[in-house]
Design a protein around this motif. Structure first.
Motif, mmCIF file in Angstrom:
data_model
loop_
_atom_site.group_PDB
_atom_site.id
_atom_site.type_symbol
_atom_site.label_atom_id
_atom_site.label_comp_id
_atom_site.label_asym_id
_atom_site.label_seq_id
_atom_site.Cartn_x
_atom_site.Cartn_y
_atom_site.Cartn_z
ATOM 1 N N ASN A 269 0.661 -1.174 -0.041
ATOM 2 C CA ASN A 269 0.048 0.075 -0.287
ATOM 3 C C ASN A 269 0.753 1.332 0.025
ATOM 4 O O ASN A 269 1.787 1.448 0.967
ATOM 5 C CB ASN A 269 -0.910 0.040 1.201
ATOM 6 N N VAL A 270 0.707 2.108 -0.992
ATOM 7 C CA VAL A 270 1.336 3.375 -1.059
ATOM 8 C C VAL A 270 0.483 4.671 -0.770
ATOM 9 O O VAL A 270 0.674 5.516 -0.472
ATOM 10 C CB VAL A 270 1.931 3.565 -2.250
ATOM 11 N N GLY A 271 -0.841 4.302 -1.224
ATOM 12 C CA GLY A 271 -2.111 5.173 -1.229
ATOM 13 C C GLY A 271 -2.146 5.844 0.301
ATOM 14 O O GLY A 271 -2.157 5.212 1.177
ATOM 15 N N VAL A 272 -2.479 7.318 0.247
ATOM 16 C CA VAL A 272 -3.020 7.688 1.470
ATOM 17 C C VAL A 272 -4.486 7.676 1.667
ATOM 18 O O VAL A 272 -5.128 8.139 0.767
ATOM 19 C CB VAL A 272 -2.482 9.206 1.316
ATOM 20 N N HIS A 273 -4.771 6.914 2.738
ATOM 21 C CA HIS A 273 -6.322 6.724 2.610
ATOM 22 C C HIS A 273 -6.736 7.587 3.999
ATOM 23 O O HIS A 273 -6.199 8.079 4.911
ATOM 24 C CB HIS A 273 -6.082 5.263 3.570
#
Ligand code: ZN
Ligand code: ZN
Length: 352
Positions: A269-273
């Motif tokens: 996971n790289v995305g900013v959630h």
């Protein structure tokens, strides 16, 4: 000097502020030559990062020239041309020693402080704490534009996507989201030996670009499509990809990443959630998956510089729009509407 100052949600101004000065003996002052805007800056402007207070100068990426050093700086010298790492680090705490500089204990457990907890790089000058550790010499022949991509975006795609995902020779890698960080993962996945890199996005422009960054296949997502099933079908045995890199930050795209990997696979996971995701452990407990998350340490910048020198990567490809410091508002407008503007990264150059 002039700087881009945050004044609460939805409000920023390019305005006159005092020049930064050396506060600690390990500080340096850098005259910024070029900077860029990150998706994180847009989150801050929406008010999503309450730690950023009124009056803060934004920005955590850039290249510049050292104009002043504190008495305890041993490596950096006045006149050095440097990349400003988005991560500050003391270099001596146990997290820093273990390479987890993103959580430097001396800095209170968070190495990302530029444009967050201290003034940032969207300014004519910036104060750099622990300058010996946070400034990377920019070798002769590498442009300010390429160097600026090493502050944050390329290390993020590489460390949190490719290295956390344990991409190895021959792998089939899906990169979900072909925005700048996804493209950084695509670019560096190829150098890590991935045989197949599938770029997944809804935006045709970004998918077209992704081929130039090293994607071998693209998957244009239409609404209602079972994207994970489509990805599994693209693998020879139908079991799924070796590594799925999530570079969007939504529950649906995380779900796609999770459902598209084969047993034994990696979800990086790289995305900013901003909200919780579903994790159907009743199906996945058996699958020997590795799921990783992270904030960039930016410790791979020297390695990425070598890849630039050898011609393996060309970070200038990220730069689609160029502005000067008196056009900061235009730069933000373009980057805020990246899809319509067909923008990847914007460069803002200090011409003073
Ligand atoms: Zn950033
Ligand atoms: Zn530290």
């Amino acid at each position: 000097m002039k700087a881009l100052v945050y004044h609460g949600p939805g409000r920023k101004a390019w305005e006159e502020v005092p020049n930064p000065t050396i506060k600690d003996p390990t500080d340096a002052i850098v005259k910024v030559e070029a900077t860029t805007i990150c998706g994180t800056d847009l989150h801050i402007l929406k008010g999503d990062v309450p730690a950023v207070t009124d009056g803060r100068i934004l920005g955590h990426e850039g290249v510049g020239v050292v104009t002043e050093v504190g008495p305890d700086c041993k490596n950096v010298k006045v006149g050095d041309r440097v990349i400003i790492s988005c991560i500050s680090k003391c270099g001596t705490c146990d997290y820093c020693k273990a390479g987890l500089t993103s959580h430097c204990k001396t800095l209170g457990g968070i190495g990302w402080i530029f444009g967050h907890l201290i003034d940032g790089t969207q300014a004519e000058y910036v104060r750099v704490p622990y300058a010996d550790n946070g400034l990377i010499p920019l070798p002769e022949g590498i442009s300010a534009e390429a160097g600026t991509m090493l502050s944050d975006i390329l290390p993020t795609g590489y460390e949190i996507g490719v290295l956390n995902g344990a991409v190895k020779g021959g792998d089939i890698v899906a990169v979900i989201g072909a925005g700048p960080v996804g493209l950084a993962a695509i670019m560096t996945a190829r150098t890590a030996g991935a045989a197949t890199v599938i770029a997944v996005d809804t935006n045709k422009f970004r998918l077209d670009q992704s081929r130039d960054f090293g994607a071998t296949e693209t998957l244009e997502v239409s609404s209602g499509q079972d994207v994970a099933a489509a990805l599994r079908e693209l693998t020879p045995d139908g079991l799924g990809v070796d590594v799925a890199i999530e570079a969007v930050g939504l529950p649906t795209t995380f779900g796609t990443a999770l459902e598209s990997v084969r047993p034994g696979g990696h979800v990086a996971n790289v995305g900013v959630h901003g909200e919780s995701v579903e994790f159907p452990i009743e199906r996945h407990w058996i699958n020997n998956l590795t799921i990783t998350t992270g904030l960039v340490n930016a410790t791979t910048a020297p390695e990425l510089l070598e890849s630039i020198k050898s011609g393996a990567i060309a970070p200038e490809k990220f730069v689609t729009h160029r502005f000067t410091y008196d056009q900061f508002d235009d730069a933000y407008d373009t980057f805020s509407n990246a899809a319509e503007q067909e923008a990847l990264k914007v460069i803002i150059t200090n011409t003073h």
